[in-house]
Design an enzyme around this catalytic site. Structure first.
Site, PDB file in Angstrom:
ATOM      1  N   LYS A  53       0.780  -1.050   0.056  1.00 51.36           N
ATOM      2  CA  LYS A  53      -0.145  -0.038  -0.059  1.00 51.36           C
ATOM      3  C   LYS A  53       0.856   1.118  -0.163  1.00 51.36           C
ATOM      4  CE  LYS A  53      -3.799  -2.338   2.229  1.00 51.36           C
ATOM      5  NZ  LYS A  53      -4.375  -2.589   3.763  1.00 51.36           N
ATOM      6  N   GLN A  97      -4.038  -0.790   9.516  1.00 52.38           N
ATOM      7  CA  GLN A  97      -3.928  -2.195   9.215  1.00 52.38           C
ATOM      8  C   GLN A  97      -4.575  -3.302  10.230  1.00 52.38           C
ATOM      9  OE1 GLN A  97      -2.720  -3.060   6.186  1.00 52.38           O
ATOM     10  NE2 GLN A  97      -3.636  -5.000   6.473  1.00 52.38           N
ATOM     11  N   ASP A 120     -10.394   3.499   4.838  1.00 52.34           N
ATOM     12  CA  ASP A 120     -10.737   1.974   4.626  1.00 52.34           C
ATOM     13  C   ASP A 120     -12.295   1.886   4.272  1.00 52.34           C
ATOM     14  OD1 ASP A 120      -8.825   0.075   4.112  1.00 52.34           O
ATOM     15  OD2 ASP A 120      -8.354   0.352   6.238  1.00 52.34           O
TER      16      ASP A 120
END
Ligand code: NAD
Length: 292
Positions: A53, A97, A120
């Site tokens: 990412k 994460q 997200d």
């Protein structure tokens, strides 16, 4: 011939577009989007995802603020960091994460991220917006994996309206938001899960089958209707022998490919799309802030 949904290619197109848009932002506002990447502990798989990412973000011109924390930090320390990032003007997207170590209350952490920087798309406000919006509005912060699946489906140039879509898996990060997205594309949506009775029969009725299970190659040829579109979200590491392992999806690709109209491979299908959509969310957050 079966159409292979090449996520690497589609994600590259998306990233190239984003790179251009970020260049425009920079020229106009002297500002580029910033993404804070928070990792707790050293789980190998998480480190691989975080690196991928970070690399992709830098490639399109996003500033990355890396926060790699020891797994002995406390819930409150992590909340304090998120609060700081919420107020940091250079940060447009915050990514924590997952999974966090078991000692953390994950939902409480995700709820602390301000919805405007929710890269997200997991915050209840954004989940709610996804649920009540009439269209798959390009400016919503949508969970990256299911939105990536939708963009792959759109590549096919097939009308989704009226199609029977079956999603295997009911998680908050894939199954449920996938259902919302496909519902808004006017599909008739069914979610099946670990307790569903006669799952094969329901899957076999699907024009579009999305597998988000986490069970290697569970979906076999006889679960699939001729001419179906198959999106495989699963990422499963399986051992080939004592030394070697490989990544497979939730779908038995070789078997199912013979029947499908289109299928996404693993790796190289949904995975790259997830990353591209994370960058897209960060860009959207930045653009919204600059345009107010
Ligand atoms: P999860 O464990 O949260 O959910 C799995 C779901 O599968 C559950 O709802 C469960 O009811 C269902 N399930 C489990 N066993 C089943 C069975 N035998 N039959 C039918 N349903 C069953 O997982 P998740 O976070 O939604 O992820 C699913 C898979 O997708 C995993 O392999 C994960 O690694 C992968 N994933 C990939 C990406 C990507 O970018 N490609 C992103 C997120 C998750």
């Amino acid at each position: 011939m079966t159409y292979i949904l090449d996520g690497k290619k589609v994600a590259k197109k998306l990233k190239d577009n984003l790179k251009g848009e970020i260049e425009n932002l920079k020229n106009k506002y002297n500002r580029v989007p910033g993404l804070a990447v928070v990792q707790v502990g050293n789980v190998a798989a998480s480190s691989i995802y975080v690196n991928a990412k970070t690399k992709a973000a830098k490639e399109v011109g996003i500033n990355v603020f890396d926060h790699h924390l020891q797994d002995n930090i406390k819930q409150k320390d992590l909340i304090d960091l998120i609060e700081q990032l919420n107020y940091n003007d250079e940060v447009d997207g915050i990514l924590v994460q997952l999974p966090l170590p078991k000692t953390f209350n994950e939902q409480e952490i995700l709820d602390c991220i301000t919805p405007k920087k929710d890269a997200d798309g997991f915050h209840p406000i954004n989940v709610g917006k996804l649920s009540i919006s009439q269209k798959n509005d390009e400016n919503l912060l949508i969970p990256c994996t299911p939105f990536g699946c939708l963009l792959l489906l759109r590549e096919l140039d097939v009308s989704l309206a009226g199609k029977n879509a079956v999603i295997i898996g009911r998680s908050n990060i894939v199954g449920k938001p996938m259902a919302q997205l496909l519902l808004k594309e006017s599909c008739t949506v069914t979610i099946v899960h670990s307790k569903t009775v006669e799952i094969e029969k329901i899957c076999k009725s699907a024009d579009i089958l999305v597998a988000a299970i986490g069970k290697p190659e569970l979906v076999k040829e006889d679960w699939v209707k001729d001419g179906a579109i198959i999106i495989d979200v699963g990422i499963n590491r399986v051992q080939i022998n004592q030394q070697k392992s490989k990544i497979v999806g939730d779908v038995n690709f070789e078997e199912v490919k013979r029947k499908a109209f289109a299928i996404s491979p693993v790796p190289g299908g949904v995975g790259p799309m997830t990353i591209a959509c994370l960058l897209r969310n960060t860009f959207i957050s930045c653009k919204k802030k600059l345009l107010v």
